[in-house]
Structure formats: C-alpha cells, structure tokens
Design a protein around this motif. Structure first.
Motif, PDB file in Angstrom:
ATOM      1  N   ARG B  24       0.835  -1.198   0.000  1.00  0.00           N
ATOM      2  CA  ARG B  24       0.000   0.000   0.000  1.00  0.00           C
ATOM      3  C   ARG B  24       0.881   1.264   0.000  1.00  0.00           C
ATOM      4  N   ALA B  25       1.917   1.226   0.820  1.00  0.00           N
ATOM      5  CA  ALA B  25       2.803   2.394   0.899  1.00  0.00           C
ATOM      6  C   ALA B  25       3.557   2.596  -0.410  1.00  0.00           C
ATOM      7  N   ASP B  27       2.658   1.587  -3.406  1.00  0.00           N
ATOM      8  CA  ASP B  27       1.699   2.030  -4.427  1.00  0.00           C
ATOM      9  C   ASP B  27       1.441   3.531  -4.296  1.00  0.00           C
ATOM     10  N   TYR B  28       1.267   3.974  -3.071  1.00  0.00           N
ATOM     11  CA  TYR B  28       1.070   5.414  -2.837  1.00  0.00           C
ATOM     12  C   TYR B  28       2.285   6.200  -3.316  1.00  0.00           C
ATOM     13  N   HIS B  32       2.630   8.979  -6.517  1.00  0.00           N
ATOM     14  CA  HIS B  32       3.042  10.373  -6.329  1.00  0.00           C
ATOM     15  C   HIS B  32       4.504  10.590  -6.709  1.00  0.00           C
ATOM     16  N   TYR B 206       0.861   9.102   4.234  1.00  0.00           N
ATOM     17  CA  TYR B 206      -0.066   9.234   3.108  1.00  0.00           C
ATOM     18  C   TYR B 206      -0.449  10.684   2.798  1.00  0.00           C
ATOM     19  N   SER B 207       0.178  11.621   3.474  1.00  0.00           N
ATOM     20  CA  SER B 207       0.054  13.022   3.069  1.00  0.00           C
ATOM     21  C   SER B 207       1.424  13.595   2.730  1.00  0.00           C
ATOM     22  N   HIS B 209       3.047  13.681   0.038  1.00  0.00           N
ATOM     23  CA  HIS B 209       3.105  14.415  -1.240  1.00  0.00           C
ATOM     24  C   HIS B 209       2.619  15.848  -1.104  1.00  0.00           C
TER      25      HIS B 209
END
Lengths: 350, 350
Positions: B24-25, B27-28, B32, B206-207, B209
């Motif tokens: 998941r990380a 992919d994120y 970005h 996840y923030s 970016h």
C-alpha cells in the motif's frame, strides 16, 4: 581501558557500589536474622547471584523459568520462581530443573495447582509450592484468607507437592503484615503448617523486620539501586551502581542537548519522577524526552554541560529494565573498566 | 505449528498484513512519484528490508551504524544513517561501510562535520552528508536557514564530502514545508545545490506528497503499524501486523486478569493512549498496568475474557520498541506459524 574510551551507549556497573549495596543488605538481614533470597531480575548475571549467596543469601529468586535455567546452569542450587507456571512445555522445563536443583514455585489459582499436581507425583521428592497473596499491590495473588486456605489444602493434599507457605509482592502499606497473618491463621487453623512467609521489594528492604511473621525477603533492585529507589528512600544517588554511558551528539539550541542513549538504552519508565534519568555531575539537567536512540536534555538550568563529542553518565529511573536492554555490561571500578560481561539472563521471559 | 502452540510471551508478525502494508505504501509512493527509503528500526529484519527494496524502495534508513552493518552484511547496498556519527571508532566503522556500499549520513553541527572531513578525503569517492533540520520536532537539527547554510558550506567545501541536501524528522505540522523551503533557499542562494530533501514518519506517510519539495520519504512503523499509528490515523487495528502472544496466568478478581507479557514484552510506552495495548477480540479490556513480566488487565467492561491458561494476542502501543525486546519473531499467516526468524538488528544501538 578507561570508561572514557568505551563506545556509547553502554551499560556500566560500578563494582565498588554494587558490592557495598550487597554487603549492606546482608549485614542488615543478618542483624535481624532475616534470610535473604535476592531477585536476580535486576542484574541478570550469574556472578552476582553467586556473590549474593556467598555473602549469606539462602538462594535466589527468578521471575521466569528461563532465568532459573540460566542460573541453574551457572551452578545456583536453590531457586524460587515467583510465577504461576502453566502449560505442558513449561511444566516439563520445571520438572527438569526440579530434578537437578532445589526449586520452588508459586500458585494463586486452582488451574495452576492442577497442572503441578498432574506433572509432579513423587512423594519422596515433592515440588515446593507457595500460595501467592495479594497484600494490596493489585497484581497476582489470592484476595482472602478463605481463598488462600482452598489453595493450601489443594497443595497439601497432593502427594507430589509440598505446601511451603505464603509469598507476596507487597505494596508499601502498613497493613501487609496483618493481611499475611490473616491468611496464615486461616491455613494453620486447618492444621496445615505455614513454614515460610516470603516478602520482597527493595524500597521496603530496611524495614522488612518490622513486618511480623516474614521468614525471608526478596529484594532485587537494591544491588544497583536507581532513581526510583532513591525517591522511595533507599540510599542516595551516590549508591547507584548502574549507569548508562552516553555521548553528547548535538547541542541544537542553548537550552537543549541531545544524547545517544534513548529508550533502547534507558527504557521509558517515567514513574512519577521528573525526567528519564539523572545526569551524573549535572543535577540540573532534565531528560525531558526519549525517542529510541535520542535523549533530549533541557540544560537551561545548568551552569555548564559537556560539549558535542563528550560523554556523560546517566543513572536511569529503573535499573532492572535497563539491564534487559543490553547484551553486555562493563564492570568498572573508579574510572577504569575491569571486564565486559555478557548479561546471561537478558530477555529470558519464557 | 499453530499460533496456539507457541510458548508465551512471543512476538508474532502477520505476513499477510505486513506485505499489504508495504505494498500500500509503495503504491502510494509510486502514484506520487515519491521515492521511499523505509526505516528498518521497526522490523530490524534483513528480509523485510529486502522486500521493501524489491517492491520499489530506493534504499533503507538506519538510525545507528550497528543496524547498517547488519543490513549491509545481508546484502543491502544503499543506506542512509540518520545520525550524527562521532568518534574515531565509529568513523572507522563508517569508513568500512563506505568502502563497500552506498552510504550517507547526516550532521547538524560543525564538530560532526569536522570528524567526517578528517576521516574522508577521497574526492573520487566522497561521503554523502545531509544537514539535519529541526522542523519543529525539538530533537536534533539546525534551527535556522543561516545555520543550515553554514553547515552546507562546510560540507560542500570538504573534498572528501558531498553535500546531498536536507534531512528532517518532522512533527505533524503544516509549517514543515515552509521551514524546509527556507533552509533550501538560503543554501541555494549561496550557489550550493540541495539535491535531496528527506522527510519521514509513518503518521504523515499518506500526506507526504502535500509537502512541496520532499524528494524522499522515510516511513518506519507503517510496515507493522501499532496503536499509536492507528490513533494518529494510519489505518485501523486490522492493519496491525505485529502482536504479542500472551497467556492468561491469573484471574485474581472478577475484574482483573493478569497476562505473562509485561514491559519486557510490550514496552512501557504509554503515549497518550488508554492502556498499554489492545487485546485482540476483547476491545473493552484495558491493560492498566505493566510490570516486567505481568500485564494487569481490567476486564470489568468485558462480556467474557479467556480463562487461566488460555492465550490472547496484544497489539502494542509502539511496535518498534517491541521488536527490540525479542530475540526472535514468529512469522504467521492466518492461524499458522510459517517460520521463526532471528531479529538480526535487535539491540544494535552503537
């Protein structure tokens, strides 16, 4: 090697202080005819367990079987494991220890005793079992004399077990003695002898003789002491034998220094103390925060503080948890390192 | 082997969850275009460092040289050590690593850079150095753009060093980006390129970016997650891959259960959370107190709770400190144990 040459972070044990702490406790115990059974979870070292016995202790206390195995392998022959032992694998390990040394355990509930009963059945070589009593600490232990009696009867009736008496890890509370006396009375009224009453805790060490009926005492932290013990009245910071050597790695502001000893070296036990440790020689420094590899120190109240690259020694809040974080300890006298010792019983939680 | 057959206390790692968290990380990060450099101080395992790189991470982060040595020995070839390295012995070890892998370090003060300058002097194989910036976390780091510039100049002027850019361990604070931008601007105005800006921290993963200018991100705890991460908004308790298996050893009162996992298994990091961990399947149980080998659980709000001898799994407050307390981990899928793995980088604080 000089202490100043030791790589940081490192665990230092001051032998002069540890030896003085052991001797002071044994002298006290001898003066009051109170046998000691020191808890090894502070030092986790066979050499100190042996030193405690050589000085006069009747045996040692371990919290877990893994610790007892390390100590038995090192030649210690009399161990009380102050823990409920449960499950086939652990009972087998207990049986192995029972076959080769004098070992006793505790129980505070029927399922634990049923396990002992099922595994130990030799009336000629019974396993010693104490009933653990909650005298106010609120952890393990039977709550009432009636419950203590039920368990004492179970143990006493089992051919392969021998009821030894009562064990407690007490709070600092004047009512501990009365609570133990009530449990003893209930059991003896039933015709079962309460041979031993075992109590412990370093803060209460030097008043242990004031609790009537205690037949042995299990102090642990007294050998090294720490900030919590000093706060509880056990000696002074000058008695603390354990310290962590750290390097000043940063001075980001005039008020802040950062050390390379964090919670992986000092542990995060804050208790009710101000800060995470005492910086020796800099009593006004406050360890305000620990992350895993950093200690943040408020040096705003300090007249001076070591520069980047210089080393400091920290007396931690809780010595026992610190010895579980290091693979080895440096044994020091004065400013010199005498020896590096592996902490043989580190991590033995099973 | 089934989880239920594992001796307690034990560290369990749910491979399905850890793999999902890593994917998941990544992919994120891919979405970005933000390179990851995961911090290995959560898992301390070469296998997961390799898995992170196989998934797409550009390298790994270590906090200490000892961790980097373990990872380099296991074949990891790109490591950032986010620590000020001081002293001859550690600089020699750094030089050994620099000779065999791509390694970079940080500095937040002149004495540290002077040490690097004195030890590294090959213009054809310079040591990469980042300037650590305090963007509000209040630990290490330069405080102002002017200080950052002074250090960047020192590094840039040293033939054997290469100024890479800025590193920060940020607080959760909207001003982090502006602070980094101010430091970058001051340095680039002097004609020195700021190639990289490295930030980190799983709560902000996840923030990441949203902070302009960041060129790599160093999340650590995301691979396992824990109660602190969940409280900070990183997924749910069902994402937590790390748990501690414990046995119910006592039920002293109707409201109290005691487990055989204490601060030696769960660590005493309380943070601002209620209790010392989440008992899986028993969300109303509260771990009110830890001693070294006992957890006291308030079960008064629970409809039911396992009996003495039964096992429970606990999601700890802070996963990273827990992996430092165990010599090995059990790798699980579903209810089965696939493998037992030594935690190779445990205790490597030097």
């Amino acid at each position: 090697m000089k202490i100043a040459d030791v790589e940081t972070p490192a665990l230092l044990i001051d032998l002069d202080r540890a030896e003085a702490n052991m001797k002071r406790a044994q002298d006290y115990a001898d003066a009051h005819d109170l046998p000691l059974r020191p808890h090894i979870k502070t030092h986790r070292l066979p050499r100190f367990a042996k030193a405690q016995i050589t000085l006069g202790a009747r045996g040692i206390t371990c919290q877990k079987l893994g610790e007892a195995e390390v100590m038995a392998d090192a030649g210690i022959a009399d161990i009380l494991v102050t823990y409920n032992i449960l499950g086939t694998a652990k009972l087998d390990r207990l049986a192995d220890l029972h076959a080769r040394i004098r070992i006793a355990v505790v129980a505070d509930n029927a399922p634990v005793i049923e396990g002992y009963q099922a595994r130990f059945d030799d009336p000629d070589h019974p396993l010693g079992v104490m009933v653990e009593c909650d005298t106010g600490a609120g952890r393990n232990g039977v709550q009432t004399p009636e419950e203590a009696l039920v368990l004492a009867r179970m143990i006493d009736a089992a051919p392969g077990l021998r009821f030894l008496g009562l064990m407690t890890y007490p709070p600092r509370d004047d009512r501990v003695g009365a609570r133990l006396a009530g449990m003893k009375e209930a059991i003896e009224a039933d015709g079962i002898a309460v041979r031993e009453i075992s109590s412990g805790g370093s803060p209460g060490l030097y008043s242990a003789h004031e609790t009537a009926g205690i037949t042995e005492y299990r102090p642990g932290t007294y050998i090294y002491s720490d900030r919590m013990q000093v706060a509880a009245g056990l000696g002074t910071l000058e008695d603390c034998a354990l310290s962590v050597l750290a390097t000043v790695v940063s001075r980001p502001t005039a008020e802040r220094a950062v050390l390379d000893a964090g919670s992986k070296a000092l542990a995060a036990d804050l208790s009710a103390l101000p800060g995470h440790g005492h910086v020796m020689g800099h009593p006004d420094a406050v360890l305000t925060g620990l992350s895993e590899e950093h200690a943040v120190v408020d040096i705003s109240a300090c007249k001076d503080f070591p520069a980047i690259g210089e080393k400091v020694r920290i007396v931690p809040n809780h010595a026992c948890v610190v010895t579980n974080l290091f693979d080895s300890a440096r044994m020091i006298r004065g400013s010199g390192v005498e020896e590096t010792v592996r902490i043989a019983a580190r991590g033995c939680s099973q």
